[in-house]
Design an enzyme around this catalytic site. Structure first.
Site, short mmCIF file in Angstrom:
data_model
loop_
_atom_site.label_atom_id
_atom_site.label_comp_id
_atom_site.label_asym_id
_atom_site.label_seq_id
_atom_site.Cartn_x
_atom_site.Cartn_y
_atom_site.Cartn_z
N LEU A 112 5.72 -0.31 5.53
CA LEU A 112 6.60 -0.47 6.70
C LEU A 112 8.02 0.00 6.36
CD1 LEU A 112 7.16 -1.66 9.57
CD2 LEU A 112 7.73 -3.81 8.41
N SER A 146 0.84 -1.21 0.00
CA SER A 146 0.00 0.00 0.00
C SER A 146 0.87 1.25 0.00
CB SER A 146 -0.95 -0.02 1.20
OG SER A 146 -1.93 -1.02 1.05
N CYS A 158 -15.80 -11.19 -13.18
CA CYS A 158 -15.80 -11.73 -14.55
C CYS A 158 -15.58 -10.57 -15.52
CB CYS A 158 -17.14 -12.42 -14.80
SG CYS A 158 -17.36 -13.07 -16.43
#
Length: 555
Positions: A273, A264, A409
Protein backbone atom coordinates in the site's frame (compact mmCIF):
# COMPACT_ATOMS: atom_id res chain seq x y z
CA UNK A 1 -11.89 -16.36 -18.01
CA UNK A 2 -13.41 -15.97 -14.54
CA UNK A 3 -10.97 -14.77 -11.89
CA UNK A 4 -13.45 -13.63 -9.24
CA UNK A 5 -16.50 -15.68 -8.26
CA UNK A 6 -17.96 -14.67 -4.87
CA UNK A 7 -20.45 -17.55 -5.08
CA UNK A 8 -17.67 -20.14 -4.68
CA UNK A 9 -16.89 -21.71 -1.31
CA UNK A 10 -14.32 -24.50 -1.54
CA UNK A 11 -13.29 -27.00 1.12
CA UNK A 12 -11.45 -30.28 0.82
CA UNK A 13 -13.44 -33.51 1.23
CA UNK A 14 -12.53 -35.49 4.35
CA UNK A 15 -12.90 -39.08 5.49
CA UNK A 16 -12.19 -42.22 3.50
CA UNK A 17 -14.67 -41.95 0.63
CA UNK A 18 -12.78 -41.38 -2.60
CA UNK A 19 -13.81 -38.83 -5.23
CA UNK A 20 -10.97 -39.90 -7.53
CA UNK A 21 -9.80 -43.36 -8.60
CA UNK A 22 -7.15 -43.77 -5.88
CA UNK A 23 -5.44 -41.94 -3.05
CA UNK A 24 -2.66 -41.03 -5.47
CA UNK A 25 -5.08 -38.72 -7.26
CA UNK A 26 -7.44 -38.02 -4.37
CA UNK A 27 -4.56 -36.42 -2.47
CA UNK A 28 -3.76 -33.65 -4.98
CA UNK A 29 -7.50 -33.09 -5.43
CA UNK A 30 -7.99 -32.52 -1.70
CA UNK A 31 -4.89 -30.38 -1.29
CA UNK A 32 -5.85 -28.16 -4.23
CA UNK A 33 -9.24 -27.63 -2.62
CA UNK A 34 -7.67 -27.14 0.80
CA UNK A 35 -5.60 -24.28 -0.59
CA UNK A 36 -8.88 -22.46 -1.24
CA UNK A 37 -10.60 -23.16 2.10
CA UNK A 38 -11.95 -19.87 3.54
CA UNK A 39 -9.74 -20.27 6.63
CA UNK A 40 -6.67 -20.99 4.48
CA UNK A 41 -6.70 -18.68 1.45
CA UNK A 42 -6.44 -14.91 1.65
CA UNK A 43 -8.99 -14.22 -1.13
CA UNK A 44 -10.44 -17.62 -2.06
CA UNK A 45 -13.14 -16.19 -4.32
CA UNK A 46 -10.29 -14.88 -6.52
CA UNK A 47 -8.29 -18.14 -6.24
CA UNK A 48 -5.64 -16.12 -4.35
CA UNK A 49 -4.04 -18.19 -1.61
CA UNK A 50 -1.35 -15.82 -0.31
CA UNK A 51 1.48 -13.49 -1.30
CA UNK A 52 -0.18 -10.75 -3.34
CA UNK A 53 -1.68 -12.72 -6.25
CA UNK A 54 -0.35 -16.21 -5.53
CA UNK A 55 -3.07 -18.45 -6.97
CA UNK A 56 -4.01 -22.12 -6.79
CA UNK A 57 -5.37 -22.17 -10.36
CA UNK A 58 -5.34 -19.73 -13.27
CA UNK A 59 -9.07 -19.11 -13.28
CA UNK A 60 -12.23 -20.86 -12.15
CA UNK A 61 -12.61 -22.66 -15.47
CA UNK A 62 -9.11 -24.09 -15.03
CA UNK A 63 -9.86 -25.04 -11.43
CA UNK A 64 -12.94 -26.98 -12.53
CA UNK A 65 -11.01 -28.69 -15.31
CA UNK A 66 -8.21 -29.71 -12.92
CA UNK A 67 -10.73 -31.17 -10.49
CA UNK A 68 -12.54 -33.15 -13.17
CA UNK A 69 -9.27 -34.41 -14.64
CA UNK A 70 -7.95 -35.57 -11.27
CA UNK A 71 -11.19 -37.47 -10.70
CA UNK A 72 -10.71 -39.50 -13.88
CA UNK A 73 -6.91 -39.81 -13.82
CA UNK A 74 -5.52 -43.36 -13.76
CA UNK A 75 -2.55 -44.43 -11.64
CA UNK A 76 -0.35 -44.76 -14.71
CA UNK A 77 -1.18 -41.31 -16.06
CA UNK A 78 0.34 -37.90 -15.38
CA UNK A 79 -1.49 -34.57 -15.54
CA UNK A 80 0.52 -31.57 -16.73
CA UNK A 81 -0.43 -28.15 -15.32
CA UNK A 82 0.95 -25.03 -17.01
CA UNK A 83 0.62 -21.88 -14.92
CA UNK A 84 -2.53 -23.09 -13.23
CA UNK A 85 -4.19 -24.57 -16.33
CA UNK A 86 -4.45 -28.31 -17.07
CA UNK A 87 -2.92 -28.81 -20.50
CA UNK A 88 -2.31 -32.52 -20.94
CA UNK A 89 -2.71 -36.07 -19.63
CA UNK A 90 -0.07 -38.59 -20.67
CA UNK A 91 0.50 -42.28 -20.06
CA UNK A 92 3.54 -42.76 -17.79
CA UNK A 93 3.80 -45.41 -15.06
CA UNK A 94 2.70 -46.05 -11.48
CA UNK A 95 5.89 -44.68 -9.91
CA UNK A 96 5.82 -41.46 -11.93
CA UNK A 97 4.24 -38.32 -10.46
CA UNK A 98 0.51 -38.05 -10.94
CA UNK A 99 0.83 -34.29 -11.49
CA UNK A 100 3.67 -32.17 -12.86
CA UNK A 101 3.28 -28.41 -12.41
CA UNK A 102 5.15 -25.47 -13.94
CA UNK A 103 4.09 -22.01 -12.78
CA UNK A 104 5.13 -18.49 -13.76
CA UNK A 105 8.29 -19.56 -15.59
CA UNK A 106 9.67 -17.05 -18.09
CA UNK A 107 12.78 -16.90 -20.26
CA UNK A 108 15.23 -14.77 -18.21
CA UNK A 109 15.28 -11.78 -20.61
CA UNK A 110 11.51 -11.43 -20.13
CA UNK A 111 11.38 -12.42 -16.46
CA UNK A 112 9.97 -9.20 -15.03
CA UNK A 113 6.67 -7.99 -13.63
CA UNK A 114 5.79 -5.89 -16.68
CA UNK A 115 5.93 -8.84 -19.06
CA UNK A 116 4.31 -11.21 -16.58
CA UNK A 117 1.44 -8.79 -15.93
CA UNK A 118 0.77 -8.53 -19.68
CA UNK A 119 0.50 -12.31 -19.89
CA UNK A 120 -1.58 -12.45 -16.72
CA UNK A 121 -4.11 -9.96 -18.08
CA UNK A 122 -4.45 -12.05 -21.24
CA UNK A 123 -5.07 -15.19 -19.20
CA UNK A 124 -1.81 -16.76 -20.37
CA UNK A 125 -0.04 -17.02 -17.02
CA UNK A 126 -0.56 -17.35 -13.29
CA UNK A 127 1.63 -16.36 -10.36
CA UNK A 128 2.00 -19.49 -8.25
CA UNK A 129 4.05 -18.03 -5.40
CA UNK A 130 5.58 -21.12 -3.75
CA UNK A 131 2.95 -23.36 -2.16
CA UNK A 132 -0.12 -21.63 -3.63
CA UNK A 133 0.22 -23.03 -7.13
CA UNK A 134 1.79 -26.27 -5.91
CA UNK A 135 -1.17 -27.17 -3.65
CA UNK A 136 0.61 -27.66 -0.32
CA UNK A 137 -0.16 -24.42 1.54
CA UNK A 138 -1.40 -25.17 5.07
CA UNK A 139 -2.17 -21.67 6.28
CA UNK A 140 0.11 -19.51 8.39
CA UNK A 141 1.38 -22.60 10.22
CA UNK A 142 3.41 -23.40 7.11
CA UNK A 143 5.83 -20.57 7.88
CA UNK A 144 5.43 -20.26 11.65
CA UNK A 145 8.16 -22.68 12.72
CA UNK A 146 10.72 -21.19 10.35
CA UNK A 147 9.81 -17.75 11.67
CA UNK A 148 10.01 -19.06 15.24
CA UNK A 149 13.43 -20.60 14.57
CA UNK A 150 14.62 -17.27 13.17
CA UNK A 151 13.37 -15.28 16.16
CA UNK A 152 14.87 -17.78 18.60
CA UNK A 153 18.23 -17.49 16.83
CA UNK A 154 17.97 -13.69 16.88
CA UNK A 155 17.39 -13.93 20.62
CA UNK A 156 20.37 -16.23 21.02
CA UNK A 157 22.72 -14.02 19.00
CA UNK A 158 21.63 -10.65 20.36
CA UNK A 159 20.09 -11.21 23.80
CA UNK A 160 21.79 -14.24 25.29
CA UNK A 161 18.92 -16.53 24.37
CA UNK A 162 16.24 -14.72 26.39
CA UNK A 163 13.63 -12.52 24.70
CA UNK A 164 11.65 -11.89 27.90
CA UNK A 165 10.62 -8.24 27.99
CA UNK A 166 11.69 -7.66 24.37
CA UNK A 167 9.52 -6.71 21.42
CA UNK A 168 9.59 -7.12 17.66
CA UNK A 169 8.31 -4.61 15.13
CA UNK A 170 7.18 -5.85 11.73
CA UNK A 171 4.74 -5.25 8.91
CA UNK A 172 2.38 -7.54 7.03
CA UNK A 173 -0.23 -9.97 8.33
CA UNK A 174 -1.00 -11.83 5.12
CA UNK A 175 -0.58 -15.53 4.47
CA UNK A 176 3.14 -15.48 5.26
CA UNK A 177 3.48 -12.47 7.53
CA UNK A 178 0.53 -13.63 9.60
CA UNK A 179 2.79 -16.19 11.26
CA UNK A 180 5.01 -13.53 12.80
CA UNK A 181 2.96 -12.53 15.87
CA UNK A 182 2.49 -16.09 17.09
CA UNK A 183 6.09 -17.03 16.26
CA UNK A 184 7.35 -14.06 18.26
CA UNK A 185 5.20 -14.92 21.27
CA UNK A 186 6.32 -18.55 21.09
CA UNK A 187 9.93 -17.33 21.07
CA UNK A 188 9.24 -15.20 24.15
CA UNK A 189 8.92 -11.72 22.60
CA UNK A 190 6.01 -9.35 22.19
CA UNK A 191 5.15 -8.27 18.66
CA UNK A 192 3.75 -5.12 17.10
CA UNK A 193 2.65 -5.93 13.54
CA UNK A 194 1.30 -3.25 11.20
CA UNK A 195 -1.24 -4.33 8.57
CA UNK A 196 -3.21 -2.14 6.15
CA UNK A 197 -6.15 -4.51 5.61
CA UNK A 198 -8.59 -5.01 8.46
CA UNK A 199 -9.69 -8.32 6.88
CA UNK A 200 -6.16 -9.71 7.31
CA UNK A 201 -6.08 -8.64 10.94
CA UNK A 202 -9.48 -10.26 11.47
CA UNK A 203 -8.26 -13.53 9.92
CA UNK A 204 -5.22 -13.66 12.23
CA UNK A 205 -7.45 -12.99 15.24
CA UNK A 206 -9.91 -15.68 14.14
CA UNK A 207 -7.21 -18.28 13.55
CA UNK A 208 -5.32 -17.55 16.78
CA UNK A 209 -2.16 -15.97 15.34
CA UNK A 210 -2.80 -12.53 16.85
CA UNK A 211 -3.85 -11.61 20.39
CA UNK A 212 -5.43 -8.18 19.90
CA UNK A 213 -5.55 -5.17 17.59
CA UNK A 214 -5.98 -1.41 17.54
CA UNK A 215 -5.97 1.40 15.00
CA UNK A 216 -4.15 3.80 17.35
CA UNK A 217 -0.34 3.84 17.56
CA UNK A 218 -0.24 5.20 21.11
CA UNK A 219 -2.57 2.45 22.28
CA UNK A 220 -0.49 -0.16 20.49
CA UNK A 221 2.70 1.07 22.16
CA UNK A 222 0.94 1.11 25.54
CA UNK A 223 -0.09 -2.53 25.11
CA UNK A 224 3.43 -3.51 24.06
CA UNK A 225 4.99 -1.62 26.97
CA UNK A 226 2.65 -3.31 29.45
CA UNK A 227 3.41 -6.77 28.13
CA UNK A 228 7.16 -6.17 28.14
CA UNK A 229 7.15 -4.84 31.70
CA UNK A 230 5.07 -7.82 32.83
CA UNK A 231 7.37 -10.25 31.03
CA UNK A 232 4.33 -11.77 29.35
CA UNK A 233 4.65 -11.76 25.55
CA UNK A 234 1.70 -10.41 23.62
CA UNK A 235 1.00 -9.75 19.95
CA UNK A 236 -0.70 -6.55 18.82
CA UNK A 237 -1.96 -5.82 15.33
CA UNK A 238 -1.99 -2.16 14.30
CA UNK A 239 -4.17 -1.07 11.39
CA UNK A 240 -2.11 1.35 9.33
CA UNK A 241 0.67 1.84 6.82
CA UNK A 242 3.93 0.30 8.00
CA UNK A 243 6.14 2.88 6.27
CA UNK A 244 4.31 5.69 8.07
CA UNK A 245 4.37 3.95 11.44
CA UNK A 246 8.04 3.00 11.34
CA UNK A 247 9.07 6.54 10.36
CA UNK A 248 6.99 7.88 13.26
CA UNK A 249 8.68 5.52 15.72
CA UNK A 250 12.09 6.66 14.49
CA UNK A 251 11.04 10.29 14.87
CA UNK A 252 9.83 9.64 18.43
CA UNK A 253 12.94 7.68 19.34
CA UNK A 254 10.90 4.58 20.20
CA UNK A 255 13.20 1.63 19.53
CA UNK A 256 11.97 -1.94 19.08
CA UNK A 257 14.33 -4.69 20.19
CA UNK A 258 14.04 -6.57 16.89
CA UNK A 259 12.99 -5.32 13.46
CA UNK A 260 11.88 -7.03 10.25
CA UNK A 261 9.10 -6.93 7.65
CA UNK A 262 6.85 -9.34 5.76
CA UNK A 263 4.68 -7.14 3.61
CA UNK A 264 4.20 -8.42 0.06
CA UNK A 265 6.80 -5.97 -1.21
CA UNK A 266 7.90 -8.45 -3.87
CA UNK A 267 4.88 -7.29 -5.92
CA UNK A 268 4.85 -3.47 -6.07
CA UNK A 269 1.43 -3.35 -7.71
CA UNK A 270 -0.56 -5.89 -5.71
CA UNK A 271 1.45 -6.26 -2.52
CA UNK A 272 2.28 -2.90 -0.95
CA UNK A 273 0.00 0.00 0.00
CA UNK A 274 1.54 3.35 -1.03
CA UNK A 275 1.83 6.00 1.67
CA UNK A 276 -1.06 8.43 1.69
CA UNK A 277 -3.40 6.05 -0.12
CA UNK A 278 -6.51 4.35 1.21
CA UNK A 279 -6.93 0.63 0.67
CA UNK A 280 -10.00 1.34 -1.47
CA UNK A 281 -8.02 3.75 -3.67
CA UNK A 282 -5.24 1.17 -3.97
CA UNK A 283 -7.63 -1.64 -4.92
CA UNK A 284 -9.18 0.53 -7.63
CA UNK A 285 -5.90 1.80 -9.06
CA UNK A 286 -4.29 -1.66 -9.08
CA UNK A 287 -6.66 -2.42 -11.94
CA UNK A 288 -7.11 0.97 -13.58
CA UNK A 289 -3.61 2.47 -13.19
CA UNK A 290 -1.07 -0.19 -12.16
CA UNK A 291 1.95 1.89 -13.19
CA UNK A 292 0.82 4.73 -10.93
CA UNK A 293 0.50 2.25 -8.06
CA UNK A 294 3.92 0.79 -8.72
CA UNK A 295 5.62 4.19 -8.76
CA UNK A 296 3.98 5.25 -5.50
CA UNK A 297 4.57 1.89 -3.82
CA UNK A 298 8.25 1.85 -4.74
CA UNK A 299 8.72 5.35 -3.31
CA UNK A 300 7.06 4.21 -0.09
CA UNK A 301 9.26 1.10 0.06
CA UNK A 302 12.31 3.35 -0.18
CA UNK A 303 11.04 5.35 2.80
CA UNK A 304 10.34 2.11 4.65
CA UNK A 305 13.92 0.92 4.13
CA UNK A 306 15.32 4.32 5.13
CA UNK A 307 13.52 3.97 8.46
CA UNK A 308 14.78 0.41 8.89
CA UNK A 309 18.31 1.61 8.15
CA UNK A 310 17.83 4.33 10.76
CA UNK A 311 17.07 1.74 13.41
CA UNK A 312 19.87 -0.50 12.15
CA UNK A 313 22.29 2.41 12.66
CA UNK A 314 21.00 2.73 16.22
CA UNK A 315 21.97 -0.88 16.90
CA UNK A 316 18.55 -2.52 16.57
CA UNK A 317 18.95 -6.07 15.15
CA UNK A 318 17.35 -5.62 11.73
CA UNK A 319 16.76 -8.33 9.14
CA UNK A 320 15.12 -8.67 5.74
CA UNK A 321 12.60 -11.52 5.87
CA UNK A 322 12.73 -12.36 2.21
CA UNK A 323 10.18 -10.11 0.51
CA UNK A 324 12.71 -8.22 -1.67
CA UNK A 325 12.04 -4.92 0.08
CA UNK A 326 15.75 -4.03 0.03
CA UNK A 327 15.97 -4.61 -3.72
CA UNK A 328 12.98 -2.37 -4.40
CA UNK A 329 14.55 0.39 -2.30
CA UNK A 330 17.93 -0.06 -4.00
CA UNK A 331 16.27 0.43 -7.37
CA UNK A 332 14.72 3.63 -5.99
CA UNK A 333 18.12 5.06 -5.12
CA UNK A 334 18.68 3.86 -1.55
CA UNK A 335 22.27 2.84 -2.20
CA UNK A 336 22.87 1.26 1.22
CA UNK A 337 19.62 -0.75 1.24
CA UNK A 338 21.56 -3.98 1.74
CA UNK A 339 23.44 -2.75 4.83
CA UNK A 340 21.39 -5.16 6.95
CA UNK A 341 21.26 -8.87 6.09
CA UNK A 342 18.61 -11.30 4.98
CA UNK A 343 17.36 -13.84 7.49
CA UNK A 344 18.82 -16.91 5.76
CA UNK A 345 22.53 -15.97 5.82
CA UNK A 346 22.12 -14.35 9.22
CA UNK A 347 20.26 -17.11 11.05
CA UNK A 348 19.11 -20.14 9.01
CA UNK A 349 21.89 -21.33 6.68
CA UNK A 350 23.55 -23.75 9.16
CA UNK A 351 20.27 -25.66 9.22
CA UNK A 352 20.13 -25.78 5.42
CA UNK A 353 23.66 -27.20 5.37
CA UNK A 354 22.32 -30.29 7.13
CA UNK A 355 19.25 -30.56 4.91
CA UNK A 356 17.03 -29.27 7.72
CA UNK A 357 13.99 -27.36 6.52
CA UNK A 358 10.19 -27.06 6.52
CA UNK A 359 8.96 -30.65 6.39
CA UNK A 360 5.14 -30.62 6.61
CA UNK A 361 2.26 -33.03 6.44
CA UNK A 362 -1.53 -32.93 6.30
CA UNK A 363 -4.15 -35.44 7.41
CA UNK A 364 -6.49 -36.23 4.51
CA UNK A 365 -8.95 -37.71 7.02
CA UNK A 366 -9.68 -34.24 8.35
CA UNK A 367 -9.32 -35.63 11.88
CA UNK A 368 -7.04 -33.62 14.22
CA UNK A 369 -6.34 -36.83 16.15
CA UNK A 370 -4.29 -38.07 13.20
CA UNK A 371 -1.95 -35.11 13.66
CA UNK A 372 -1.71 -35.77 17.40
CA UNK A 373 -0.66 -39.34 16.65
CA UNK A 374 1.94 -38.26 14.10
CA UNK A 375 3.29 -35.66 16.54
CA UNK A 376 3.80 -38.45 19.05
CA UNK A 377 5.52 -40.57 16.41
CA UNK A 378 7.98 -37.76 15.65
CA UNK A 379 8.91 -37.57 19.34
CA UNK A 380 9.31 -41.33 19.47
CA UNK A 381 11.60 -41.50 16.44
CA UNK A 382 13.63 -38.38 17.32
CA UNK A 383 13.90 -38.75 21.12
CA UNK A 384 17.03 -36.67 21.73
CA UNK A 385 15.93 -33.31 20.36
CA UNK A 386 14.30 -31.30 23.20
CA UNK A 387 14.06 -28.19 21.01
CA UNK A 388 11.96 -30.12 18.48
CA UNK A 389 9.81 -31.63 21.24
CA UNK A 390 9.20 -28.17 22.70
CA UNK A 391 8.13 -26.95 19.28
CA UNK A 392 5.67 -29.82 18.85
CA UNK A 393 4.22 -29.20 22.32
CA UNK A 394 3.79 -25.49 21.64
CA UNK A 395 2.30 -26.17 18.22
CA UNK A 396 -0.25 -28.58 19.68
CA UNK A 397 -1.20 -26.02 22.31
CA UNK A 398 -1.19 -22.78 20.36
CA UNK A 399 -1.74 -23.46 16.65
CA UNK A 400 -5.27 -23.68 15.32
CA UNK A 401 -5.62 -25.81 12.22
CA UNK A 402 -6.70 -24.02 9.05
CA UNK A 403 -8.52 -26.34 6.67
CA UNK A 404 -7.18 -29.89 6.82
CA UNK A 405 -5.27 -30.61 10.04
CA UNK A 406 -1.55 -30.28 9.37
CA UNK A 407 1.81 -29.89 11.03
CA UNK A 408 5.09 -28.15 10.18
CA UNK A 409 8.27 -29.60 11.63
CA UNK A 410 11.82 -28.65 10.65
CA UNK A 411 13.81 -31.87 10.25
CA UNK A 412 16.58 -32.89 7.89
CA UNK A 413 18.39 -35.60 6.01
CA UNK A 414 18.06 -38.98 7.67
CA UNK A 415 14.93 -38.05 9.60
CA UNK A 416 12.47 -37.11 6.86
CA UNK A 417 12.53 -40.54 5.23
CA UNK A 418 12.21 -42.32 8.61
CA UNK A 419 9.19 -40.21 9.52
CA UNK A 420 7.60 -40.77 6.12
CA UNK A 421 8.01 -44.54 6.39
CA UNK A 422 6.56 -44.48 9.90
CA UNK A 423 3.54 -42.43 8.79
CA UNK A 424 2.96 -44.83 5.89
CA UNK A 425 3.04 -47.76 8.30
CA UNK A 426 0.55 -45.98 10.58
CA UNK A 427 -1.82 -45.70 7.61
CA UNK A 428 -1.28 -49.37 6.73
CA UNK A 429 -2.08 -50.64 10.23
CA UNK A 430 -5.11 -48.38 10.69
CA UNK A 431 -3.56 -46.20 13.36
CA UNK A 432 -4.33 -43.21 11.14
CA UNK A 433 -7.84 -42.90 9.75
CA UNK A 434 -6.74 -42.03 6.21
CA UNK A 435 -3.57 -41.33 4.24
CA UNK A 436 -1.40 -38.30 4.88
CA UNK A 437 0.50 -36.16 2.40
CA UNK A 438 4.05 -35.02 3.09
CA UNK A 439 5.47 -31.94 1.41
CA UNK A 440 7.44 -28.81 2.16
CA UNK A 441 7.81 -25.17 1.34
CA UNK A 442 9.89 -24.34 -1.71
CA UNK A 443 11.97 -22.41 0.82
CA UNK A 444 14.24 -25.35 1.59
CA UNK A 445 17.89 -26.20 1.45
CA UNK A 446 18.21 -27.63 -2.05
CA UNK A 447 15.12 -26.48 -3.89
CA UNK A 448 15.57 -22.77 -4.50
CA UNK A 449 17.82 -20.20 -6.12
CA UNK A 450 17.01 -16.75 -4.73
CA UNK A 451 19.95 -14.35 -4.42
CA UNK A 452 18.07 -11.93 -2.17
CA UNK A 453 16.72 -14.64 0.13
CA UNK A 454 17.59 -18.35 0.43
CA UNK A 455 20.84 -18.18 -1.54
CA UNK A 456 21.94 -14.70 -0.50
CA UNK A 457 25.68 -14.36 0.16
CA UNK A 458 26.64 -17.94 -0.65
CA UNK A 459 30.22 -18.70 0.33
CA UNK A 460 31.35 -19.32 -3.25
CA UNK A 461 29.34 -16.54 -4.91
CA UNK A 462 26.88 -18.96 -6.55
CA UNK A 463 23.82 -17.06 -5.32
CA UNK A 464 22.12 -16.87 -8.74
CA UNK A 465 22.92 -20.35 -10.04
CA UNK A 466 19.53 -21.96 -10.63
CA UNK A 467 20.68 -25.39 -11.80
CA UNK A 468 20.06 -26.63 -8.26
CA UNK A 469 16.24 -26.26 -8.08
CA UNK A 470 15.99 -27.72 -11.59
CA UNK A 471 18.01 -30.75 -10.50
CA UNK A 472 15.87 -31.00 -7.37
CA UNK A 473 12.66 -31.10 -9.42
CA UNK A 474 14.10 -33.63 -11.86
CA UNK A 475 15.34 -35.89 -9.07
CA UNK A 476 12.03 -35.78 -7.20
CA UNK A 477 10.26 -36.68 -10.44
CA UNK A 478 12.62 -39.60 -11.03
CA UNK A 479 12.25 -40.69 -7.39
CA UNK A 480 8.47 -40.93 -7.58
CA UNK A 481 6.99 -37.95 -5.75
CA UNK A 482 3.21 -37.79 -6.18
CA UNK A 483 3.35 -34.27 -7.55
CA UNK A 484 6.29 -32.04 -8.41
CA UNK A 485 6.30 -28.32 -9.17
CA UNK A 486 8.76 -25.87 -10.68
CA UNK A 487 8.05 -22.17 -10.16
CA UNK A 488 9.56 -18.75 -10.78
CA UNK A 489 9.30 -15.56 -8.73
CA UNK A 490 8.03 -16.91 -5.42
CA UNK A 491 8.74 -14.85 -2.32
CA UNK A 492 10.80 -12.14 -3.99
CA UNK A 493 8.99 -11.56 -7.27
CA UNK A 494 9.57 -11.91 -10.99
CA UNK A 495 13.17 -12.28 -12.07
CA UNK A 496 14.55 -12.97 -8.61
CA UNK A 497 13.98 -16.66 -7.87
CA UNK A 498 13.43 -20.15 -9.23
CA UNK A 499 12.27 -22.95 -6.97
CA UNK A 500 10.82 -26.44 -6.85
CA UNK A 501 8.34 -28.31 -4.69
CA UNK A 502 7.31 -31.88 -4.08
CA UNK A 503 4.53 -33.74 -2.28
CA UNK A 504 4.27 -37.47 -1.64
CA UNK A 505 1.32 -39.52 -0.43
CA UNK A 506 1.57 -42.04 2.40
CA UNK A 507 -1.30 -44.38 1.50
CA UNK A 508 -0.10 -47.41 3.46
CA UNK A 509 0.98 -49.48 0.47
CA UNK A 510 4.35 -51.13 -0.10
CA UNK A 511 4.69 -49.26 -3.38
CA UNK A 512 4.28 -45.97 -1.53
CA UNK A 513 6.88 -47.04 1.03
CA UNK A 514 9.48 -47.48 -1.72
CA UNK A 515 8.68 -44.09 -3.22
CA UNK A 516 8.75 -42.43 0.19
CA UNK A 517 12.16 -43.91 0.93
CA UNK A 518 13.59 -42.51 -2.28
CA UNK A 519 11.92 -39.10 -2.27
CA UNK A 520 12.36 -38.18 1.38
CA UNK A 521 16.03 -39.13 1.32
CA UNK A 522 16.92 -37.63 -2.05
CA UNK A 523 15.05 -34.35 -1.58
CA UNK A 524 16.94 -33.08 1.51
CA UNK A 525 20.15 -34.68 0.22
CA UNK A 526 20.10 -32.22 -2.68
CA UNK A 527 20.28 -29.43 -0.10
CA UNK A 528 23.32 -30.94 1.57
CA UNK A 529 24.85 -31.43 -1.89
CA UNK A 530 24.18 -27.84 -2.93
CA UNK A 531 25.76 -26.38 0.22
CA UNK A 532 28.68 -28.80 0.17
CA UNK A 533 29.40 -27.70 -3.38
CA UNK A 534 29.45 -24.09 -2.15
CA UNK A 535 32.14 -25.03 0.36
CA UNK A 536 30.24 -25.09 3.66
CA UNK A 537 32.09 -27.39 6.06
CA UNK A 538 28.87 -28.25 7.93
CA UNK A 539 27.40 -29.58 4.68
CA UNK A 540 30.59 -31.40 3.71
CA UNK A 541 30.70 -33.11 7.10
CA UNK A 542 26.99 -34.01 6.84
CA UNK A 543 27.48 -35.45 3.35
CA UNK A 544 30.33 -37.64 4.59
CA UNK A 545 28.42 -38.70 7.71
CA UNK A 546 25.36 -39.71 5.65
CA UNK A 547 27.42 -41.45 2.97
CA UNK A 548 26.35 -39.25 0.07
CA UNK A 549 28.00 -40.01 -3.26
CA UNK A 550 29.09 -36.56 -4.50
CA UNK A 551 31.90 -37.28 -6.97
CA UNK A 552 32.66 -33.74 -8.12
CA UNK A 553 32.37 -32.32 -4.62
CA UNK A 554 33.86 -34.79 -2.14
CA UNK A 555 36.24 -36.34 -4.68
Amino acid sequence: MTRNDPSRTIAAPTGTTLNAKSWQTEAPLRMLMNNLHPDVAERPQELVVYGGIGRAARDWESFDAIVETLKRLDDDQTLLVQSGKPVGVFRTHADAPRVLIANSNLVPRWANWDHFNELDKKGLAMYGQMTAGSWIYIGAQGIVQGTYETFVEMGRQHFGGDLTGKWLFTGGLGGMGGAQPLAAVMAGASCLAVECRKSSIDMRLRTGYLDTWTDNLDEALRLIDESCKAGTPKSVGLLGNVADVLAELLKRGVKPDLLTDQTSAHDPVNGYLPQGWTVEQWDDKRVSAPKEVEKAARASMANHIRAMLGFHALGVPTVDYGNNLRQMALEEGVENAFDFPGFVPAYIRPLFCRGIGPFRWAALSGDPEDIAKTDAKVKELIPDNPHLHRWLDMAAEKIKFQGLPARICWVGLGDRDRLGQAFNEMVANGELKAPVVIGRDHLDSGSVASPNRETEAMADGSDAVSDWPLLNALLNTASGATWVSLHHGGGVGMGFSQHAGMVIVCDGTEAAAKRIGRVLWNDPATGVMRHADAGYEIAIDCAKEKGLDLPGILG
